[in-house]
Scaffold this motif. Structure first.
Motif, mmCIF file in Angstrom:
data_model
loop_
_atom_site.group_PDB
_atom_site.id
_atom_site.type_symbol
_atom_site.label_atom_id
_atom_site.label_comp_id
_atom_site.label_asym_id
_atom_site.label_seq_id
_atom_site.Cartn_x
_atom_site.Cartn_y
_atom_site.Cartn_z
ATOM 1 N N LYS A 1 16.664 8.433 8.506
ATOM 2 C CA LYS A 1 14.851 8.138 8.441
ATOM 3 C C LYS A 1 14.863 8.405 7.054
ATOM 4 O O LYS A 1 14.111 9.578 6.764
ATOM 5 C CB LYS A 1 14.242 8.598 9.837
ATOM 6 N N MET A 2 14.207 8.087 6.454
ATOM 7 C CA MET A 2 13.363 8.250 4.830
ATOM 8 C C MET A 2 12.367 7.662 4.253
ATOM 9 O O MET A 2 12.032 6.509 5.543
ATOM 10 C CB MET A 2 14.723 7.752 4.062
ATOM 11 N N PRO A 3 11.367 7.815 4.142
ATOM 12 C CA PRO A 3 9.994 7.521 3.243
ATOM 13 C C PRO A 3 10.914 5.539 2.725
ATOM 14 O O PRO A 3 11.353 5.286 2.329
ATOM 15 C CB PRO A 3 9.668 8.063 2.109
ATOM 16 N N ASN A 4 10.133 4.952 3.722
ATOM 17 C CA ASN A 4 10.409 3.192 3.086
ATOM 18 C C ASN A 4 10.223 2.793 1.853
ATOM 19 O O ASN A 4 12.108 2.322 1.250
ATOM 20 C CB ASN A 4 9.098 2.332 4.014
ATOM 21 N N VAL A 5 9.975 3.369 0.487
ATOM 22 C CA VAL A 5 9.913 3.613 -0.740
ATOM 23 C C VAL A 5 11.872 3.291 -1.141
ATOM 24 O O VAL A 5 12.055 2.535 -1.936
ATOM 25 C CB VAL A 5 9.639 3.389 -1.331
ATOM 26 N N THR A 6 12.075 4.092 -0.343
ATOM 27 C CA THR A 6 13.521 4.561 -0.563
ATOM 28 C C THR A 6 14.700 4.182 -0.335
ATOM 29 O O THR A 6 15.409 3.819 -1.129
ATOM 30 C CB THR A 6 14.102 6.671 -0.840
ATOM 31 N N ALA B 1 0.638 -1.246 -0.056
ATOM 32 C CA ALA B 1 0.497 0.121 -0.113
ATOM 33 C C ALA B 1 0.897 1.309 0.100
ATOM 34 O O ALA B 1 1.979 1.048 0.687
ATOM 35 C CB ALA B 1 -0.814 0.127 1.743
ATOM 36 N N GLY B 2 0.161 1.902 -0.297
ATOM 37 C CA GLY B 2 0.992 3.374 -0.705
ATOM 38 C C GLY B 2 1.492 3.958 0.689
ATOM 39 O O GLY B 2 2.559 4.738 1.293
ATOM 40 N N ASP B 3 0.687 3.759 1.795
ATOM 41 C CA ASP B 3 0.731 4.483 2.676
ATOM 42 C C ASP B 3 2.043 4.108 2.933
ATOM 43 O O ASP B 3 3.129 4.801 4.652
ATOM 44 C CB ASP B 3 -0.527 4.622 4.044
ATOM 45 N N LYS B 4 1.907 2.571 3.342
ATOM 46 C CA LYS B 4 3.087 2.017 4.279
ATOM 47 C C LYS B 4 4.406 1.920 3.374
ATOM 48 O O LYS B 4 5.886 2.495 3.824
ATOM 49 C CB LYS B 4 3.175 0.599 4.062
ATOM 50 N N LEU B 5 4.346 1.822 1.641
ATOM 51 C CA LEU B 5 5.305 3.100 1.235
ATOM 52 C C LEU B 5 5.800 4.473 1.952
ATOM 53 O O LEU B 5 7.540 4.313 1.970
ATOM 54 C CB LEU B 5 5.316 2.757 -0.032
ATOM 55 N N ALA B 6 5.230 5.250 2.387
ATOM 56 C CA ALA B 6 5.636 6.403 1.965
ATOM 57 C C ALA B 6 5.615 6.772 3.590
ATOM 58 O O ALA B 6 6.774 8.112 4.042
ATOM 59 C CB ALA B 6 4.342 7.037 1.711
ATOM 60 N N SER B 7 5.573 5.260 4.462
ATOM 61 C CA SER B 7 6.244 5.453 5.726
ATOM 62 C C SER B 7 7.125 5.925 5.834
ATOM 63 O O SER B 7 8.258 5.260 5.882
ATOM 64 C CB SER B 7 5.243 4.492 6.145
ATOM 65 N N PRO B 8 8.397 7.082 7.043
ATOM 66 C CA PRO B 8 9.531 6.774 7.258
ATOM 67 C C PRO B 8 9.340 5.992 8.063
ATOM 68 O O PRO B 8 9.219 5.536 9.202
ATOM 69 C CB PRO B 8 9.279 8.578 7.965
ATOM 70 N N VAL B 9 10.907 5.462 7.629
ATOM 71 C CA VAL B 9 11.793 4.079 8.457
ATOM 72 C C VAL B 9 12.874 4.689 8.768
ATOM 73 O O VAL B 9 13.361 5.450 7.696
ATOM 74 C CB VAL B 9 11.285 3.430 7.320
ATOM 75 N N ASP B 10 13.371 4.039 10.341
ATOM 76 C CA ASP B 10 14.516 4.234 10.743
ATOM 77 C C ASP B 10 15.374 3.337 10.230
ATOM 78 O O ASP B 10 15.320 2.006 9.692
ATOM 79 C CB ASP B 10 14.524 4.764 12.291
ATOM 80 N N PHE B 11 16.959 3.936 9.395
ATOM 81 C CA PHE B 11 17.533 2.478 9.120
ATOM 82 C C PHE B 11 18.842 2.889 10.266
ATOM 83 O O PHE B 11 19.892 3.689 9.724
ATOM 84 C CB PHE B 11 18.198 3.217 7.569
ATOM 85 N N PHE B 12 18.964 2.125 11.497
ATOM 86 C CA PHE B 12 19.542 2.118 12.221
ATOM 87 C C PHE B 12 20.363 2.993 12.911
ATOM 88 O O PHE B 12 21.633 3.546 13.367
ATOM 89 C CB PHE B 12 20.996 1.241 11.625
#
Length: 171
Positions: A124-129, A109-120
């Motif tokens: 912290k970027m949108p998941n899709v990136t 889903a687009g909202d899950k792809l756009a959600s900011p995700v932390d990388f260790f």
């Protein structure tokens, strides 16, 4: 990032990474089993370590994107990499798992792809990136492995065009 932008970007980056997939399979498959312990320097990974890392890390990155969480477990990574007996096993695993995993990303889903995700804690970027980041990681290690091939007595496959060992077919 808007949800529709994230879905567009996911489709684009999945297509881009899929375009790298055949060359990655060829490079991994070109590692001679009898010389898989080759490493150009004591600080370098062996060819076997690179081959198994590429195949398993690509899936780890995709699974992390799917879950929206990056957690690295070194023991689990070593266990995954130890399940292969030979290069053909690595290639078979990659050919089976990679396309299926990318298809799961396409279905997100687009909202899950756009959600900011932390990388260790580093970013912290949108998941899709992270798809682009993962593709770069894969291509980086594939380049390392490709540079080992001739020194191991193998042939270097064509990647972005002909190689000295695999010329482009004549039209």
């Amino acid at each position: 990032m808007e949800h529709s932008q994230a879905q567009f970007l996911a489709n684009y980056l999945c297509q881009l990474w899929e375009g790298e997939f055949p060359a990655t399979c060829k490079v991994i498959g070109a590692v001679p089993d009898e010389k898989r312990g080759y490493q150009p320097d004591a600080k370098s990974r062996t060819a076997w370590q690179l081959a198994t890392h590429i195949a398993t890390a690509d899936i780890w990155f995709i699974d992390s994107i799917l879950s929206g969480s990056f957690v690295f477990d070194p023991a689990a990574a070593k266990e995954r990499e130890s399940k292969f007996a030979n290069v053909a096993d690595v290639v078979a695993f990659y050919k089976q798992e990679f396309p299926a995993a990318l298809n799961k990303v396409r279905a997100m889903a687009g909202d899950k792809l756009a959600s900011p995700v932390d990388f260790f804690g580093l970013m912290k970027m949108p998941n899709v990136t992270y798809l682009g980041f993962a593709n770069n990681h894969s291509v980086h290690h594939r380049g390392q492995l490709a540079a080992y091939l001739r020194a191991m007595g193998s042939k270097v496959p064509a990647i972005y065009g002909a190689s000295a060992d695999e010329p482009m077919p004549k039209a």
